[in-house]
Scaffold this motif. Sequence first.
Motif, PDB file in Angstrom:
ATOM      1  N   SER A 173      53.998 -37.331 -41.733  1.00  0.00           N
ATOM      2  CA  SER A 173      52.908 -36.150 -41.970  1.00  0.00           C
ATOM      3  C   SER A 173      51.807 -36.220 -41.493  1.00  0.00           C
ATOM      4  CB  SER A 173      53.372 -35.413 -43.888  1.00  0.00           C
ATOM      5  OG  SER A 173      52.689 -36.893 -44.527  1.00  0.00           O
ATOM      6  N   MET A 174      51.243 -37.088 -41.668  1.00  0.00           N
ATOM      7  CA  MET A 174      49.416 -36.944 -41.411  1.00  0.00           C
ATOM      8  C   MET A 174      49.459 -36.906 -39.664  1.00  0.00           C
ATOM      9  SD  MET A 174      46.782 -40.137 -41.511  1.00  0.00           S
ATOM     10  CE  MET A 174      47.602 -41.313 -39.966  1.00  0.00           C
ATOM     11  N   CYS A 175      50.482 -37.585 -38.996  1.00  0.00           N
ATOM     12  CA  CYS A 175      50.413 -37.311 -37.579  1.00  0.00           C
ATOM     13  C   CYS A 175      50.650 -35.683 -37.162  1.00  0.00           C
ATOM     14  CB  CYS A 175      51.716 -38.315 -37.024  1.00  0.00           C
ATOM     15  SG  CYS A 175      50.990 -39.920 -37.368  1.00  0.00           S
ATOM     16  N   VAL A 176      51.685 -34.799 -38.349  1.00  0.00           N
ATOM     17  CA  VAL A 176      51.601 -33.682 -37.862  1.00  0.00           C
ATOM     18  C   VAL A 176      50.820 -33.110 -38.370  1.00  0.00           C
ATOM     19  CG1 VAL A 176      52.745 -31.288 -38.900  1.00  0.00           C
ATOM     20  CG2 VAL A 176      54.385 -34.037 -38.612  1.00  0.00           C
ATOM     21  N   LEU A 177      49.710 -33.282 -39.518  1.00  0.00           N
ATOM     22  CA  LEU A 177      49.002 -32.747 -39.986  1.00  0.00           C
ATOM     23  C   LEU A 177      47.656 -32.957 -38.093  1.00  0.00           C
ATOM     24  CD1 LEU A 177      48.438 -33.158 -43.682  1.00  0.00           C
ATOM     25  CD2 LEU A 177      49.148 -30.802 -42.460  1.00  0.00           C
ATOM     26  N   LEU A 178      47.746 -33.772 -38.288  1.00  0.00           N
ATOM     27  CA  LEU A 178      46.241 -34.540 -36.993  1.00  0.00           C
ATOM     28  C   LEU A 178      46.593 -33.595 -35.871  1.00  0.00           C
ATOM     29  CD1 LEU A 178      45.825 -37.937 -37.668  1.00  0.00           C
ATOM     30  CD2 LEU A 178      44.787 -36.141 -38.188  1.00  0.00           C
ATOM     31  N   ASN A 237      63.100 -44.467 -35.723  1.00  0.00           N
ATOM     32  CA  ASN A 237      63.508 -43.862 -34.183  1.00  0.00           C
ATOM     33  C   ASN A 237      64.068 -42.278 -34.434  1.00  0.00           C
ATOM     34  OD1 ASN A 237      64.347 -45.636 -32.911  1.00  0.00           O
ATOM     35  ND2 ASN A 237      66.703 -45.512 -33.271  1.00  0.00           N
ATOM     36  N   GLN A 238      63.266 -41.697 -35.532  1.00  0.00           N
ATOM     37  CA  GLN A 238      63.000 -40.709 -35.994  1.00  0.00           C
ATOM     38  C   GLN A 238      61.524 -40.519 -36.037  1.00  0.00           C
ATOM     39  OE1 GLN A 238      65.551 -38.303 -39.389  1.00  0.00           O
ATOM     40  NE2 GLN A 238      67.702 -39.182 -38.322  1.00  0.00           N
ATOM     41  N   ILE A 239      61.095 -40.926 -36.897  1.00  0.00           N
ATOM     42  CA  ILE A 239      59.456 -40.303 -36.875  1.00  0.00           C
ATOM     43  C   ILE A 239      58.854 -40.964 -35.419  1.00  0.00           C
ATOM     44  CG2 ILE A 239      59.638 -40.216 -39.247  1.00  0.00           C
ATOM     45  CD1 ILE A 239      58.067 -42.967 -39.028  1.00  0.00           C
ATOM     46  N   GLY A 240      59.066 -42.003 -34.682  1.00  0.00           N
ATOM     47  CA  GLY A 240      58.383 -42.464 -33.177  1.00  0.00           C
ATOM     48  C   GLY A 240      57.877 -43.883 -33.563  1.00  0.00           C
ATOM     49  N   SER A 241      57.775 -44.426 -34.486  1.00  0.00           N
ATOM     50  CA  SER A 241      57.637 -45.674 -35.210  1.00  0.00           C
ATOM     51  C   SER A 241      57.750 -46.467 -33.678  1.00  0.00           C
ATOM     52  CB  SER A 241      57.174 -45.819 -35.944  1.00  0.00           C
ATOM     53  OG  SER A 241      58.319 -46.558 -36.494  1.00  0.00           O
ATOM     54  N   THR A 242      56.756 -47.860 -33.870  1.00  0.00           N
ATOM     55  CA  THR A 242      56.431 -49.125 -32.529  1.00  0.00           C
ATOM     56  C   THR A 242      57.633 -50.101 -34.115  1.00  0.00           C
ATOM     57  OG1 THR A 242      55.084 -48.800 -31.531  1.00  0.00           O
ATOM     58  CG2 THR A 242      56.189 -50.570 -31.668  1.00  0.00           C
ATOM     59  N   HIS A 243      58.888 -50.140 -33.896  1.00  0.00           N
ATOM     60  CA  HIS A 243      59.306 -51.235 -34.884  1.00  0.00           C
ATOM     61  C   HIS A 243      59.815 -51.938 -34.475  1.00  0.00           C
ATOM     62  CE1 HIS A 243      62.110 -50.811 -38.338  1.00  0.00           C
ATOM     63  NE2 HIS A 243      62.803 -51.469 -37.717  1.00  0.00           N
ATOM     64  N   ILE A 244      60.270 -53.360 -35.192  1.00  0.00           N
ATOM     65  CA  ILE A 244      59.761 -54.692 -35.008  1.00  0.00           C
ATOM     66  C   ILE A 244      60.649 -55.257 -36.253  1.00  0.00           C
ATOM     67  CG2 ILE A 244      59.132 -56.647 -34.890  1.00  0.00           C
ATOM     68  CD1 ILE A 244      56.459 -55.747 -34.512  1.00  0.00           C
ATOM     69  N   ASN A 245      62.167 -56.281 -35.511  1.00  0.00           N
ATOM     70  CA  ASN A 245      62.726 -56.235 -36.498  1.00  0.00           C
ATOM     71  C   ASN A 245      62.156 -57.981 -36.798  1.00  0.00           C
ATOM     72  OD1 ASN A 245      64.824 -54.479 -37.582  1.00  0.00           O
ATOM     73  ND2 ASN A 245      65.443 -54.688 -35.579  1.00  0.00           N
ATOM     74  N   SER A 290      61.793 -36.265 -54.101  1.00  0.00           N
ATOM     75  CA  SER A 290      61.172 -35.129 -53.701  1.00  0.00           C
ATOM     76  C   SER A 290      61.057 -34.491 -52.820  1.00  0.00           C
ATOM     77  CB  SER A 290      60.503 -34.123 -54.854  1.00  0.00           C
ATOM     78  OG  SER A 290      61.322 -34.233 -56.563  1.00  0.00           O
ATOM     79  N   PHE A 291      59.626 -35.387 -52.186  1.00  0.00           N
ATOM     80  CA  PHE A 291      59.399 -35.554 -51.115  1.00  0.00           C
ATOM     81  C   PHE A 291      59.599 -35.851 -49.940  1.00  0.00           C
ATOM     82  CE2 PHE A 291      56.863 -38.790 -48.324  1.00  0.00           C
ATOM     83  CZ  PHE A 291      55.735 -37.864 -47.272  1.00  0.00           C
ATOM     84  N   LEU A 292      61.002 -36.818 -50.337  1.00  0.00           N
ATOM     85  CA  LEU A 292      61.876 -37.387 -49.324  1.00  0.00           C
ATOM     86  C   LEU A 292      62.361 -35.862 -48.853  1.00  0.00           C
ATOM     87  CD1 LEU A 292      62.599 -41.301 -49.441  1.00  0.00           C
ATOM     88  CD2 LEU A 292      60.379 -39.966 -48.392  1.00  0.00           C
ATOM     89  N   LEU A 293      63.249 -35.158 -50.189  1.00  0.00           N
ATOM     90  CA  LEU A 293      63.493 -33.920 -49.396  1.00  0.00           C
ATOM     91  C   LEU A 293      63.223 -32.696 -49.136  1.00  0.00           C
ATOM     92  CD1 LEU A 293      65.571 -33.531 -52.726  1.00  0.00           C
ATOM     93  CD2 LEU A 293      66.529 -34.194 -50.329  1.00  0.00           C
ATOM     94  N   TYR A 294      62.065 -33.079 -49.113  1.00  0.00           N
ATOM     95  CA  TYR A 294      61.264 -32.071 -48.214  1.00  0.00           C
ATOM     96  C   TYR A 294      61.153 -32.335 -47.207  1.00  0.00           C
ATOM     97  CZ  TYR A 294      56.699 -29.857 -46.930  1.00  0.00           C
ATOM     98  OH  TYR A 294      55.901 -29.164 -45.678  1.00  0.00           O
ATOM     99  N   CYS A 295      61.170 -33.646 -46.892  1.00  0.00           N
ATOM    100  CA  CYS A 295      60.899 -34.407 -45.287  1.00  0.00           C
ATOM    101  C   CYS A 295      61.967 -34.089 -44.422  1.00  0.00           C
ATOM    102  CB  CYS A 295      60.667 -35.613 -45.635  1.00  0.00           C
ATOM    103  SG  CYS A 295      58.675 -35.474 -45.440  1.00  0.00           S
ATOM    104  N   HIS A 337      61.978 -29.852 -43.685  1.00  0.00           N
ATOM    105  CA  HIS A 337      60.669 -29.466 -42.534  1.00  0.00           C
ATOM    106  C   HIS A 337      60.550 -30.838 -41.599  1.00  0.00           C
ATOM    107  CE1 HIS A 337      59.571 -27.709 -46.802  1.00  0.00           C
ATOM    108  NE2 HIS A 337      59.185 -26.799 -46.082  1.00  0.00           N
ATOM    109  N   PHE A 338      61.031 -31.668 -41.695  1.00  0.00           N
ATOM    110  CA  PHE A 338      60.500 -32.605 -40.453  1.00  0.00           C
ATOM    111  C   PHE A 338      61.497 -32.970 -39.467  1.00  0.00           C
ATOM    112  CE2 PHE A 338      56.985 -34.099 -42.801  1.00  0.00           C
ATOM    113  CZ  PHE A 338      55.848 -32.654 -42.841  1.00  0.00           C
ATOM    114  N   GLN A 339      63.258 -32.399 -40.653  1.00  0.00           N
ATOM    115  CA  GLN A 339      64.216 -32.542 -40.095  1.00  0.00           C
ATOM    116  C   GLN A 339      64.134 -34.162 -39.815  1.00  0.00           C
ATOM    117  OE1 GLN A 339      62.502 -29.995 -37.581  1.00  0.00           O
ATOM    118  NE2 GLN A 339      63.534 -29.236 -39.944  1.00  0.00           N
ATOM    119  N   LEU A 340      64.112 -35.203 -40.765  1.00  0.00           N
ATOM    120  CA  LEU A 340      64.564 -36.663 -41.088  1.00  0.00           C
ATOM    121  C   LEU A 340      65.792 -36.895 -41.941  1.00  0.00           C
ATOM    122  CD1 LEU A 340      60.479 -37.968 -41.497  1.00  0.00           C
ATOM    123  CD2 LEU A 340      61.479 -37.136 -39.466  1.00  0.00           C
ATOM    124  N   THR A 341      66.396 -36.628 -40.688  1.00  0.00           N
ATOM    125  CA  THR A 341      67.965 -36.431 -41.142  1.00  0.00           C
ATOM    126  C   THR A 341      68.661 -38.031 -41.493  1.00  0.00           C
ATOM    127  OG1 THR A 341      69.197 -37.216 -39.568  1.00  0.00           O
ATOM    128  CG2 THR A 341      68.849 -34.589 -40.428  1.00  0.00           C
TER     129      THR A 341
END
Length: 681
Positions: free
Chosen positions: A357-362, A422-430, A535-540, A543-547
């Motif tokens: 959401s910070m990236c959205v604001l930026l 994958n949905q938010i676009g972060s570089t992911h490591i296992n 509640s915040f995750l439900l908002y996301c 509003h951000f379609q993070l299914t």
Amino acid sequence: MGRKVTLATCSLNQWSLDFEGNLDRILKSVEIAKTQGAKYRLGPELEICGYGCADHFYESDTLLHSFQVLRMLLESPITQDIICDVGMPVMHHNVRYNCRVLFLNRKILLIRPKMLMANHGNYRELRWFSPWNQLRKVEEYFLPRMIQEVTGQETVPFGDCVLSTKDTCIGTEMCAELWNPRSPHIQLGLDGVEIFTNSSASHHELRKADQRVNLVKSATTKSGGIYLYANQRGCDGDRVYYDGCAMVAINGDIVAQGAQFSLNDVEVITATVDLEDVRSYRGELCHEPKPCHRVKVDFSLSTDDDIYLPAHQPITWLFHTAHFGDCDGCHFVFQAGFLLPLSGGVDSSSTACIVNSMCVLLCQAIEDNNSQVLEDVRRVVGEQSYYPQSPRDLCGHIFTTCYMASENSSSDTCNRAKDLSNQIGSTHININIDIAVKGILGIFSAVTGRWPQFQANGGSQRENLALQNIQARVRMLLAYLFAQLSLWARGKPGGLLVLGSANVDESLTGYFTKYDCSSADINPIGGISKTDLKSFLLYCVEHFQLTALRGILAAPPTAELEPLTDGQVSQTDEADMGMTYSELSVIGRLRKISKCGPFSMFCKLIHMWKDALSPTEVAQKVKHFFRMYSINRHKMTTVTPSYHAESYSPDDNRFDLRPFLYNTRWTWQFRCIDNQVTIKT
């Protein structure tokens, strides 16, 4: 004679001891205020040096540099022909005061010291300042030579006084004075002061903004008047976030509203209001004035030809919901980005969504042509021509997430973490930590000849706990290693800040491993309850379609540190803690906000929980909580700095000043509870 006045108030992102930056932002706000036709400009509390200087207020340098900035303000052509109201510390008769300095055209009109101090919760004003407790008394203040050289004044009024212009009268309140039952605006209004100003440094807490708005509306409903409210914005070097909300009210109505959260360093709110509306409103009120000392100034806020100047009309304040505040309130100073151990649970997913959401604001600020934000993003990314194509694109540049699997991890949590990444676009490591865990246990076994076992495999409770903790601490070590070197391994410069994800309810009972991956550079959710995080995750989701968050919300919270049963998680957080997160939220509020010890808490909960629990069960819950709280209180001395968002936070670094060494048996208190249970049964 004029009747309409245009007034300006502002929210500034001031930083403690950033005298040069603070000066620039003050001047910019004055310039904007003048451009919008204002004749009076109000700024936040202690805006010259920054509110959060803390023990730096003891240093003579802080006073010296504040006066040096004041001199530059007085000399600047930008501050001419407008009354400027700025905040700074001033020492008078060897006593340090938190003051407002009002000046016009290179002359200081008055210095008004704060009379009622904020000294609870996150505030320690009485540690650094004395209150001016001489009601209606004004003394002469001898100006420093550097100021005398500019103003030609040797002394100026200092004390409880107001400013009387040709057309109106202006009185000052400062932050906590509005919240006090002896608010100055009451007597000021009774003595005919028409404009009240409040320079504030009021931090954000969930659901707090409506309290401010109601107080401002109430102040002008009771006795009429115009109220200007200015506030700090940003972090100011501490763990609280000042959330702006500058506003103007008249006769109980808000007529101008600033943003609660914004990336703009300077926000100026102006309003044109009619003085005759105040005078008409007060016509039916009974006044018993206690005369204020008036400092007269040959200046008018109004003009003679303002009849066609439109006045601002009442507006409806738009409040953010609590979960929207979560995503807007956290902006960080970082290196080349962040690294987050992402477990696939609610807590770490909430931290990830805050970064998203910070990236959205930026990105929104960049689309709105905020050049400072674009410059900062390019500096962090390390590409001078970079322009984010989307929040997901920006997230990929500054955010790395890692799933740290062990033999006790399930495929479900691994997949949930991957899907969210994958949905938010972060570089992911296992990362698999089993090799590191077995290596450390091998060292222990080589020294002692013993190999600890989980309880599920026949081991003791002590072995079980130690085996859980070693997994958690290995994750912390790996998080910092990858934060320092993962960009290097990809041929990029810089390092990453490690983000934590322990919520406020877990901190209450100490349900985390000391120095595990809850130990981070900053913990964005450390002051937020599990309920608000959901509640915040439900908002996301909406509003951000993070299914991917739907599966995370549906899964029971688990640390995944004990062996799986038939490939499924058998360990859950609420079973480990012995109470639900909703129960913890209630207990946390009673402990901190209602100031309840064990017995008082029991007395309240037997009524609050009477439909679900018997007095005996309530007693067991209360005693279990206080045992866990006192046993683990030492963890709060090393807790990761977190954004303060909840009024029952147990963070003892500033907010929750309680011991960390307890008699954990609570023998006297628990005996009182047991006696009451015996009587009841």
